[in-house]
Design an enzyme around this catalytic site. Structure first.
Site, PDB file in Angstrom:
ATOM      1  N   GLU A 171       0.826  -1.215   0.000  1.00  0.00           N
ATOM      2  CA  GLU A 171       0.000   0.000   0.000  1.00  0.00           C
ATOM      3  C   GLU A 171       0.857   1.261   0.000  1.00  0.00           C
ATOM      4  OE1 GLU A 171      -3.067  -0.212  -0.631  1.00  0.00           O
ATOM      5  OE2 GLU A 171      -3.114  -2.394  -0.425  1.00  0.00           O
ATOM      6  N   HIS A 174       1.857   2.024  -3.493  1.00  0.00           N
ATOM      7  CA  HIS A 174       0.797   2.713  -4.238  1.00  0.00           C
ATOM      8  C   HIS A 174       0.850   4.216  -3.992  1.00  0.00           C
ATOM      9  CE1 HIS A 174      -1.321  -0.486  -6.166  1.00  0.00           C
ATOM     10  NE2 HIS A 174      -1.719  -1.092  -5.057  1.00  0.00           N
ATOM     11  N   GLU A 252      -0.998  -3.385  -9.676  1.00  0.00           N
ATOM     12  CA  GLU A 252      -0.870  -4.334  -8.575  1.00  0.00           C
ATOM     13  C   GLU A 252       0.449  -5.091  -8.645  1.00  0.00           C
ATOM     14  OE1 GLU A 252      -2.839  -4.324  -5.982  1.00  0.00           O
ATOM     15  OE2 GLU A 252      -3.903  -2.719  -7.032  1.00  0.00           O
TER      16      GLU A 252
END
Length: 330
Positions: A171, A174, A252
């Site tokens: 995360e 990201h 991803e």
């Protein structure tokens, strides 16, 4: 997924592609607006004075309508982006029931996330918790002041510290790669399509703007115009979905690679993926929020409509390119 030495090149290429895709979403707004104009013109059988009834007359009339519907559509998009920029995190948190936690409330999560942020010179994002048995996590934020990572209580209870750090690294990647910003913009813009289409069909004000000649003399070409308009609306919706899926699926793999780069522990990420597989559905989360999550088990009628690559593909990439190994049986 790429070997570590190719990660940054892939990030740069991915960012260029993402900007082009987001620009494409704005262009689809104009396609949608033209489709709605065709449908409304055909429904009302209303043509400009002196126009000879026919399919081409409807095409020209709808194009003139686009001169004001198009800018209005773009303006609405920017206005909604402005609202989302300032309030998206609060809206998402209210929807799923997330709340921020302090260091005293979640010392384990702070101990895992802080070293990752320090290693990259990043400010610590806000940590939030969702009281949900699902195993999932997601990142939000459009600027450093808004960046946050949300994890579920189910995930916190099910993962080991190594596995949780791998998910947090995913995360954080990201956020680091501006994936969150790009995905939020894409989701917001694409979400407007349904609203505009609904308004075009159901708002009496818009119908009245095109009302007029209903005696049938302009009906020549009206049905083909409506069919073309409906086709353009459907095409805009399908392409907007495809753009969102392309953004999410490709990123991803990059985020998985970034997590391995941060933690140097591909085995932990593989183990986390195995535990999370099929157990990540947040009951209160709309589809747009699920697209931001570590895993999205909601799949359309074909794999083409899946927003995330299959867990098996992600694990295979970690084993092939990062030297990861499957956990021992049992």
């Amino acid at each position: 997924m790429l070997p570590a030495f190719g990660l940054y090149t892939h990030i740069r290429q991915n960012e260029v592609r993402s900007r082009a895709l987001v620009a494409g979403l704005f262009a689809l707004n104009l396609v949608l607006a033209y489709g709605i104009a065709l449908v409304l013109r055909g429904m009302s059988a209303n043509l400009p004075a002196g126009a000879r009834p026919g399919f081409s007359a409807y095409l020209h009339a709808a194009f003139h309508d686009l001169l004001w519907i198009g800018p209005l559509s773009i303006a609405v998009t920017f206005a909604w982006l402005f609202i989302a920029y300032h309030a998206h995190r609060a809206m998402i948190s209210a929807t799923v029931g997330a709340h921020p936690v302090t260091r005293e409330e979640a010392p384990d999560l702070y101990r895992l996330l802080e070293p990752l942020c320090i290693s990259r010179g990043m400010a610590m994002p806000t940590l939030l918790i969702v009281d949900d048995p699902a195993l999932n996590a997601y990142a939000t934020g459009l600027n450093p002041e808004q960046y946050a990572i949300t994890v579920t209580t189910g995930l916190r209870d099910a993962l080991t510290p190594r596995e949780m750090q791998a998910v947090l690294g995913h995360e954080l990647t990201h956020i680091r790669n501006d994936d969150v910003r790009t995905m939020m913009i894409a989701i917001v813009i694409a979400g407007i399509f349904a609203f505009v289409a609904e308004a075009g069909y159901r708002t009496d004000l818009l119908r009245n703007l095109f009302s007029g000649n209903r005696d049938g003399k302009n009906r020549a070409g009206a049905v083909p115009a409506m069919l073309l308009g409906a086709l353009l609306i459907a095409l805009a919706w399908i392409l907007s979905k495809a753009i969102r899926f392309a953004l999410s699926r490709s990123r991803e793999f990059v985020a998985d690679a970034g997590a391995v780069e941060l933690t140097k522990d591909p085995d932990a990420l593989i183990s986390a993926l195995i535990k999370i597989s099929g157990r990540g559905d947040l009951a209160r989360a709309p589809s747009g929020v699920m697209e931001l999550c570590f895993d999205n088990p909601r799949v359309g009628f074909t794999d083409f409509f899946a927003t995330h690559p299959p867990i098996e593909a992600r694990i295979d990439a970690l084993m092939r390119y990062a030297g990861g190994r499957l956990p021992p049986p049992g």
